[in-house]
Design a protein around this motif. Structure first.
Motif, short mmCIF file in Angstrom:
data_model
loop_
_atom_site.label_atom_id
_atom_site.label_comp_id
_atom_site.label_asym_id
_atom_site.label_seq_id
_atom_site.Cartn_x
_atom_site.Cartn_y
_atom_site.Cartn_z
N ASP A 99 -15.08 -36.54 -15.35
CA ASP A 99 -14.68 -35.79 -16.15
C ASP A 99 -14.28 -35.44 -16.82
O ASP A 99 -13.02 -36.01 -17.05
N LEU A 100 -14.96 -36.46 -18.28
CA LEU A 100 -13.99 -36.20 -19.07
C LEU A 100 -12.94 -34.39 -19.51
O LEU A 100 -11.87 -34.71 -20.16
N TYR A 101 -13.67 -33.41 -19.30
CA TYR A 101 -12.91 -32.45 -19.23
C TYR A 101 -11.21 -31.70 -18.41
O TYR A 101 -10.46 -31.39 -18.91
N GLN A 102 -11.35 -32.58 -17.58
CA GLN A 102 -10.59 -33.42 -16.67
C GLN A 102 -9.40 -34.11 -16.55
O GLN A 102 -8.48 -34.34 -15.62
N MET A 103 -9.70 -35.29 -17.88
CA MET A 103 -9.09 -36.20 -17.74
C MET A 103 -7.33 -36.17 -19.18
O MET A 103 -7.68 -35.16 -19.32
N VAL A 104 -7.00 -36.61 -18.68
CA VAL A 104 -5.13 -36.17 -19.03
C VAL A 104 -4.61 -37.40 -19.56
O VAL A 104 -5.08 -38.89 -18.80
N ILE A 105 -4.23 -37.81 -20.71
CA ILE A 105 -3.80 -39.03 -21.56
C ILE A 105 -2.18 -38.75 -21.56
O ILE A 105 -1.99 -37.24 -22.52
N ARG A 180 2.47 -48.58 -24.65
CA ARG A 180 1.92 -47.90 -22.95
C ARG A 180 1.46 -46.39 -23.48
O ARG A 180 1.36 -45.29 -24.03
N ILE A 181 -0.61 -46.74 -23.29
CA ILE A 181 -1.50 -45.48 -22.78
C ILE A 181 -1.67 -45.53 -21.66
O ILE A 181 -2.22 -46.69 -20.77
N GLU A 182 -2.06 -44.11 -21.37
CA GLU A 182 -2.00 -43.81 -19.44
C GLU A 182 -3.55 -42.71 -19.86
O GLU A 182 -3.50 -41.68 -20.66
N ILE A 183 -4.76 -43.27 -18.94
CA ILE A 183 -5.31 -42.48 -19.42
C ILE A 183 -5.66 -41.91 -17.79
O ILE A 183 -5.56 -42.98 -16.14
#
Length: 211
Positions: A99-105, A180-183
């Motif tokens: 669920d992309l809506y619950q994803m944090v970057i 750094r990128i964090e998904i």
């Protein structure tokens, strides 16, 4: 002369004891059967719980997103910042719905960190800030994603999308700079990608950061 025969009855208590033993034996068998049934039922419940816990643990510790590519877009051929960063991702084989809506970057360099970057519909792209991302559908055969909404925001195995970040002028990206990128999806381990910006941007406005 008649003789009177005296008949003596012998009381045999062995039969009575045998019946008592049989009753006790039957009772023990019944108790053992009930106990066995309880143990079998309990072991079945415990096995099911263990399987559920194992599946949840695997889901929590395993990564379910794969980063395919990362491209930064400069506003000009001389700029040291990226107006937008496109991250191409897909669900890993065997992963469940994401669920992309619950994803944090989060994104950071040596001097600044922008975190808690959250999903917005692509209809709000014009007013996007550095703490928001939207997505572009590249492949979605089952129509599980509608990037224009906040309700149909799921990607499944086989889907491919671009995640669009907008660090803008809030974060510089000089050459040879660690990034750094964090998904962080709702379930599963965070995907962390450490990059080094190229030694020279030349006149390219679209800069490939990965692979």
């Amino acid at each position: 002369m008649q003789y009177i025969r005296k008949i003596t009855f012998i009381k045999d208590e062995r039969a009575q004891a045998g019946i008592g033993t049989l009753i006790i034996f039957i009772a023990m068998v019944l108790v053992a059967a009930v106990a066995a049934a309880v143990l079998i039922q309990t072991s079945g419940v415990l096995q099911q719980k263990a399987q559920e816990t194992g599946q949840q643990t695997i889901q929590e510790v395993s990564s379910n997103i794969e980063i395919v590519g990362i491209v930064g877009h400069r506003v000009s051929a001389t700029a040291n910042d990226f107006e937008t960063i496109n991250i191409t991702v897909k669900p890993m084989a065997g992963s469940g719905p994401i669920d992309l809506y619950q994803m944090v970057i989060a994104i950071q360099n040596e001097t600044k960190r922008i975190e808690s970057i959250k999903y917005i519909p692509d209809t709000q792209a014009a007013s996007q800030t550095s703490t928001q991302f939207y997505v572009v559908e590249l492949r979605d055969d089952d129509d599980s994603l509608n990037a224009s909404t906040t309700t149909t925001t799921v990607i499944n195995a086989g889907d491919l999308i671009n995640i669009v970040l907008k660090p803008g002028t809030e974060m510089d990206f000089p050459t040879r700079e660690p990034v750094r990128i964090e998904i962080k999806p709702e379930h599963g381990a965070a995907v962390i990608k450490d990059l080094i910006t190229p030694p020279s941007y030349s006149v390219e406005r679209n800069v490939v950061l990965f692979p």
